[in-house]
Design a protein around this motif. Sequence first.
Motif, mmCIF file in Angstrom:
data_model
loop_
_atom_site.group_PDB
_atom_site.id
_atom_site.type_symbol
_atom_site.label_atom_id
_atom_site.label_comp_id
_atom_site.label_asym_id
_atom_site.label_seq_id
_atom_site.Cartn_x
_atom_site.Cartn_y
_atom_site.Cartn_z
ATOM 1 N N LEU A 11 0.775 -1.159 -0.137
ATOM 2 C CA LEU A 11 0.017 -0.199 -0.152
ATOM 3 C C LEU A 11 0.842 1.298 -0.102
ATOM 4 O O LEU A 11 0.447 2.295 -0.768
ATOM 5 N N ALA A 12 2.114 1.262 0.790
ATOM 6 C CA ALA A 12 2.953 2.238 0.738
ATOM 7 C C ALA A 12 3.418 2.784 -0.781
ATOM 8 O O ALA A 12 3.647 3.585 -1.331
ATOM 9 N N GLN A 13 3.560 1.563 -1.544
ATOM 10 C CA GLN A 13 4.104 1.635 -2.999
ATOM 11 C C GLN A 13 2.916 2.409 -3.599
ATOM 12 O O GLN A 13 3.227 3.053 -4.663
ATOM 13 N N VAL A 14 1.701 1.952 -3.474
ATOM 14 C CA VAL A 14 0.279 2.746 -4.013
ATOM 15 C C VAL A 14 0.711 4.193 -4.106
ATOM 16 O O VAL A 14 0.370 4.983 -4.969
ATOM 17 N N PHE A 15 0.971 4.576 -2.931
ATOM 18 C CA PHE A 15 1.088 6.059 -2.562
ATOM 19 C C PHE A 15 2.374 6.687 -2.845
ATOM 20 O O PHE A 15 2.831 7.862 -2.301
ATOM 21 N N TYR A 16 3.377 5.862 -3.338
ATOM 22 C CA TYR A 16 4.748 6.116 -3.824
ATOM 23 C C TYR A 16 5.531 6.743 -2.539
ATOM 24 O O TYR A 16 6.098 7.734 -2.538
ATOM 25 N N ARG A 17 5.534 6.052 -1.300
ATOM 26 C CA ARG A 17 6.239 6.548 -0.445
ATOM 27 C C ARG A 17 7.413 5.437 0.002
ATOM 28 O O ARG A 17 7.036 4.484 -0.217
ATOM 29 N N LYS A 18 8.466 6.236 0.179
ATOM 30 C CA LYS A 18 9.615 5.352 0.244
ATOM 31 C C LYS A 18 9.604 4.891 1.804
ATOM 32 O O LYS A 18 9.126 5.758 2.668
ATOM 33 N N PRO A 19 10.422 3.811 2.040
ATOM 34 C CA PRO A 19 10.308 3.248 3.345
ATOM 35 C C PRO A 19 10.923 4.226 4.378
ATOM 36 O O PRO A 19 12.098 4.701 3.873
ATOM 37 N N LEU A 20 10.828 4.518 5.507
ATOM 38 C CA LEU A 20 11.276 5.283 6.474
ATOM 39 C C LEU A 20 12.253 4.595 7.264
ATOM 40 O O LEU A 20 11.684 3.837 8.440
ATOM 41 N N ARG A 21 13.454 4.467 7.066
ATOM 42 C CA ARG A 21 14.345 3.541 7.623
ATOM 43 C C ARG A 21 14.964 4.236 9.087
ATOM 44 O O ARG A 21 15.504 3.536 9.937
ATOM 45 N N ARG A 27 10.353 -7.821 11.338
ATOM 46 C CA ARG A 27 9.856 -6.234 11.333
ATOM 47 C C ARG A 27 10.725 -5.240 10.454
ATOM 48 O O ARG A 27 9.993 -4.462 10.028
ATOM 49 N N GLU A 28 11.707 -5.535 10.108
ATOM 50 C CA GLU A 28 12.464 -4.734 9.207
ATOM 51 C C GLU A 28 11.861 -4.944 7.793
ATOM 52 O O GLU A 28 12.071 -3.926 7.174
ATOM 53 N N MET A 29 11.053 -5.785 7.467
ATOM 54 C CA MET A 29 10.768 -6.085 6.170
ATOM 55 C C MET A 29 9.412 -5.115 5.921
ATOM 56 O O MET A 29 9.066 -4.687 5.005
ATOM 57 N N TYR A 30 8.866 -4.850 7.096
ATOM 58 C CA TYR A 30 7.511 -4.104 6.768
ATOM 59 C C TYR A 30 7.457 -2.692 7.688
ATOM 60 O O TYR A 30 6.691 -1.937 7.347
ATOM 61 N N GLU A 31 8.221 -2.746 8.823
ATOM 62 C CA GLU A 31 7.950 -1.370 9.635
ATOM 63 C C GLU A 31 8.377 -0.350 8.970
ATOM 64 O O GLU A 31 7.737 0.863 9.178
ATOM 65 N N PRO A 32 9.313 -0.300 8.131
ATOM 66 C CA PRO A 32 9.622 1.021 7.298
ATOM 67 C C PRO A 32 8.500 1.558 6.460
ATOM 68 O O PRO A 32 8.233 2.702 6.433
ATOM 69 N N TYR A 33 7.804 0.602 5.945
ATOM 70 C CA TYR A 33 6.675 1.077 5.055
ATOM 71 C C TYR A 33 5.569 1.271 5.637
ATOM 72 O O TYR A 33 4.926 2.132 5.457
ATOM 73 N N LEU A 34 5.401 0.708 6.929
ATOM 74 C CA LEU A 34 4.440 1.011 7.893
ATOM 75 C C LEU A 34 4.407 2.524 8.349
ATOM 76 O O LEU A 34 3.443 3.324 8.451
ATOM 77 N N GLN A 35 5.699 2.881 8.822
ATOM 78 C CA GLN A 35 5.958 4.189 9.247
ATOM 79 C C GLN A 35 5.859 5.082 8.211
ATOM 80 O O GLN A 35 5.375 6.148 8.160
ATOM 81 N N ALA A 36 6.245 4.873 6.668
ATOM 82 C CA ALA A 36 5.859 5.791 5.591
ATOM 83 C C ALA A 36 4.479 5.917 5.254
ATOM 84 O O ALA A 36 4.093 7.266 5.150
ATOM 85 N N LEU A 37 3.667 4.854 5.396
ATOM 86 C CA LEU A 37 2.177 5.009 5.077
ATOM 87 C C LEU A 37 1.647 5.714 6.151
ATOM 88 O O LEU A 37 0.676 6.871 5.926
ATOM 89 N N ALA A 38 1.834 5.546 7.502
ATOM 90 C CA ALA A 38 1.388 6.323 8.713
ATOM 91 C C ALA A 38 1.697 7.857 8.513
ATOM 92 O O ALA A 38 0.665 8.720 8.677
ATOM 93 N N ALA A 39 2.979 8.042 8.152
ATOM 94 C CA ALA A 39 3.337 9.485 7.753
ATOM 95 C C ALA A 39 2.435 10.266 6.767
ATOM 96 O O ALA A 39 2.070 11.618 6.947
#
Length: 107
Positions: free
Chosen positions: A1-11, A50-62
């Motif tokens: 879903l983060a990719q749909v919104f063109y969000r880069k993962p927040l590492r 967690r490293e596989m999804y948390e950065p995308y989750l953070q980006a989507l939340a932001a």
Amino acid sequence: LAQVFYRKPLRDAPDRLPAAELQRLRASLKQIGFHFQDTPAAEKKLADLREMYEPYLQALAAHLYVELPPWILAKEIVDNWRTSAWGRISGLAATRQSDASADDHSD
């Protein structure tokens, strides 16, 4: 879903599950009968997952301007929908019977 919104993962986002919170989570799960491995390999596996999804989750939340909840709540809360007149009618509200008379939604 983060990719749909063109969000880069927040590492560089803060860790939502630091060691102290992980221990609280494990203690809580243990109380309800959940058993798991408490080894360095198990912790590494959890961190890797967690490293596989948390950065995308953070980006989507932001992107959506939402605050991510903690893994485990500090205290129990009552959802807003459970405090409404519908919650009392359906028996879902955690209120006393005497509170029903003070309800501005009642007949």
